[in-house]
Design an enzyme around this catalytic site. Structure first.
Site, PDB file in Angstrom:
ATOM      1  N   TYR A  61       0.848  -1.192   0.000  1.00 24.75           N
ATOM      2  CA  TYR A  61       0.000   0.000   0.000  1.00 24.75           C
ATOM      3  C   TYR A  61       0.884   1.243   0.000  1.00 24.75           C
ATOM      4  CZ  TYR A  61      -3.663   3.272   1.163  1.00 24.75           C
ATOM      5  OH  TYR A  61      -4.532   4.336   1.126  1.00 24.75           O
TER       6      TYR A  61
ATOM      7  N   HIS B 239      -4.912   5.008  -2.660  1.00 17.85           N
ATOM      8  CA  HIS B 239      -6.121   5.833  -2.789  1.00 17.85           C
ATOM      9  C   HIS B 239      -5.695   7.182  -3.360  1.00 17.85           C
ATOM     10  CE1 HIS B 239      -7.685   3.020   0.288  1.00 17.85           C
ATOM     11  NE2 HIS B 239      -8.868   3.329  -0.212  1.00 17.85           N
TER      12      HIS B 239
HETATM   13  C1  LIG Z   1       2.058  12.891  -9.071  1.00 19.35           C
HETATM   14  C2  LIG Z   1       3.447  13.432  -8.748  1.00 19.35           C
HETATM   15  C3  LIG Z   1       4.059  12.645  -7.610  1.00 19.35           C
HETATM   16  C4  LIG Z   1       4.350  13.290  -9.994  1.00 19.35           C
HETATM   17  O1  LIG Z   1       5.663  13.703  -9.647  1.00 19.35           O
HETATM   18  P1  LIG Z   1       6.684  14.295 -10.712  1.00 19.35           P
HETATM   19  O2  LIG Z   1       7.977  14.496 -10.021  1.00 19.35           O
HETATM   20  O3  LIG Z   1       6.107  15.453 -11.426  1.00 19.35           O
HETATM   21  O4  LIG Z   1       6.792  13.045 -11.704  1.00 19.35           O
HETATM   22  P2  LIG Z   1       7.767  12.883 -12.977  1.00 19.35           P
HETATM   23  O5  LIG Z   1       8.561  14.126 -13.171  1.00 19.35           O
HETATM   24  O6  LIG Z   1       8.509  11.610 -12.833  1.00 19.35           O
HETATM   25  O7  LIG Z   1       6.734  12.670 -14.162  1.00 19.35           O
HETATM   26  C5  LIG Z   1       5.671  13.586 -14.405  1.00 19.35           C
HETATM   27  C6  LIG Z   1       5.694  14.081 -15.835  1.00 19.35           C
HETATM   28  O8  LIG Z   1       6.764  14.988 -15.964  1.00 19.35           O
HETATM   29  C7  LIG Z   1       7.331  14.899 -17.254  1.00 19.35           C
HETATM   30  N1  LIG Z   1       8.788  14.849 -17.100  1.00 19.35           N
HETATM   31  C8  LIG Z   1       9.486  13.979 -16.339  1.00 19.35           C
HETATM   32  N2  LIG Z   1      10.803  14.269 -16.434  1.00 19.35           N
HETATM   33  C9  LIG Z   1      10.903  15.346 -17.235  1.00 19.35           C
HETATM   34  C10 LIG Z   1      11.987  16.121 -17.693  1.00 19.35           C
HETATM   35  N3  LIG Z   1      13.234  15.850 -17.343  1.00 19.35           N
HETATM   36  N4  LIG Z   1      11.714  17.179 -18.496  1.00 19.35           N
HETATM   37  C11 LIG Z   1      10.455  17.459 -18.860  1.00 19.35           C
HETATM   38  N5  LIG Z   1       9.386  16.761 -18.453  1.00 19.35           N
HETATM   39  C12 LIG Z   1       9.607  15.718 -17.661  1.00 19.35           C
HETATM   40  C13 LIG Z   1       6.797  13.707 -17.926  1.00 19.35           C
HETATM   41  O9  LIG Z   1       5.946  14.154 -18.960  1.00 19.35           O
HETATM   42  C14 LIG Z   1       5.967  13.002 -16.863  1.00 19.35           C
HETATM   43  O10 LIG Z   1       4.764  12.601 -17.402  1.00 19.35           O
HETATM   44  P3  LIG Z   1       4.499  11.109 -17.974  1.00 19.35           P
HETATM   45  O11 LIG Z   1       3.541  10.527 -16.970  1.00 19.35           O
HETATM   46  O12 LIG Z   1       3.903  11.347 -19.298  1.00 19.35           O
HETATM   47  O13 LIG Z   1       5.800  10.356 -17.986  1.00 19.35           O
HETATM   48  C15 LIG Z   1       3.383  14.951  -8.400  1.00 19.35           C
HETATM   49  O14 LIG Z   1       2.604  15.609  -9.341  1.00 19.35           O
HETATM   50  C16 LIG Z   1       2.867  15.252  -7.017  1.00 19.35           C
HETATM   51  O15 LIG Z   1       3.608  15.222  -6.031  1.00 19.35           O
HETATM   52  N6  LIG Z   1       1.575  15.603  -6.913  1.00 19.35           N
HETATM   53  C17 LIG Z   1       1.007  16.031  -5.616  1.00 19.35           C
HETATM   54  C18 LIG Z   1       0.946  14.909  -4.616  1.00 19.35           C
HETATM   55  C19 LIG Z   1       0.043  13.825  -5.100  1.00 19.35           C
HETATM   56  O16 LIG Z   1      -0.996  14.079  -5.668  1.00 19.35           O
HETATM   57  N7  LIG Z   1       0.436  12.587  -4.821  1.00 19.35           N
HETATM   58  C20 LIG Z   1      -0.347  11.437  -5.139  1.00 19.35           C
HETATM   59  C21 LIG Z   1      -1.299  11.191  -4.018  1.00 19.35           C
HETATM   60  S1  LIG Z   1      -2.138   9.644  -4.252  1.00 19.35           S
END
Ligand SMILES: CC(C)(COP(=O)(O)OP(=O)(O)OC[C@H]1O[C@@H](n2cnc3c(N)ncnc32)[C@H](O)[C@@H]1OP(=O)(O)O)[C@@H](O)C(=O)NCCC(=O)NCCS
Length: 167
Positions: A86, A124
């Site tokens: 989880y 979730h």
């Molecule tokens: C969801 C979450 C964890 C994603 O984290 P992140 O660090 O942005 O993730 P990544 O950078 O690995 O990937 C996200 C996107 O960024 C882009 N990306 C990744 N590396 C990149 C780079 N070097 N340059 C440009 N774009 C990039 C990609 O398009 C990727 O999308 P994909 O899904 O098409 O591969 C973040 O948005 C977050 O913390 N959200 C708030 C908390 C949350 O909602 N958590 C989940 C609760 S259940």
């Protein structure tokens, strides 16, 4: 400050100058971890959650310049559908998103799932959290079901359960 214990999981960063490294939550970094968590998530986490995260190999944080910028916390749990890994907490500081950190955290989830020989990861997610839902879908998760009124103090209160197989 003493160097925090480093977890095994590390990889080259998408930013060439920085190597990503997950550390354990310790007494030294707990304050910045709490600040990170409260800045990312709409729900507040209990003291018990932080206690359980401390010195726990199933929780990792990325710390840059003394500031926690990403967290992942997982735990084996029994649900009606069986035992799963989880995902209790998973997030990246808004300033550091879209740079590969979330994908790096997901590698940790995969590593722990395989290590513990669990068939699925499960989480979730708030139904309105389109970015996270898309992020998880792109990494092998599917929406399993809707849980109405899952969150007590969030709007909307509904959550999706998402799962992905490890094999
Ligand atoms: C969801 C979450 C964890 C994603 O984290 P992140 O660090 O942005 O993730 P990544 O950078 O690995 O990937 C996200 C996107 O960024 C882009 N990306 C990744 N590396 C990149 C780079 N070097 N340059 C440009 N774009 C990039 C990609 O398009 C990727 O999308 P994909 O899904 O098409 O591969 C973040 O948005 C977050 O913390 N959200 C708030 C908390 C949350 O909602 N958590 C989940 C609760 S259940």
């Amino acid at each position: 400050m003493e160097e925090e214990e480093c977890l095994s999981h590390s990889s080259p960063s998408t930013d060439n100058s920085l190597e990503l490294r997950l550390q354990r939550v310790t007494a030294e970094n707990i304050k910045t971890v709490r600040i990170l968590v409260s800045s990312i998530f709409p729900v507040s986490y209990s003291d018990k959650f932080y206690q359980e995260c401390m010195n726990n190999e199933l929780t990792g944080v990325v710390i840059r310049n003394g500031e926690a910028i990403a967290i992942v916390a997982v735990k084996p749990e029994n649900f009606e559908t069986g035992r799963v890994l989880y995902i209790r907490s998973f997030g990246v500081h808004p300033r550091h998103r879209e740079a590969g950190l979330g994908s790096f955290l997901m590698d940790f989830v995969d590593e722990k799932g395989k290590l513990l020989k669990l068939p699925h990861a499960m989480l979730h997610v708030q139904t309105s959290n389109k970015t996270a839902i898309e992020f998880y879908k792109n990494r092998g998760f599917n929406v399993d079901c809707l849980v109405p009124q899952y969150y007590q103090r969030c709007s909307p209160p509904d959550a999706f359960i998402m799962r992905k197989p490890f094999h």
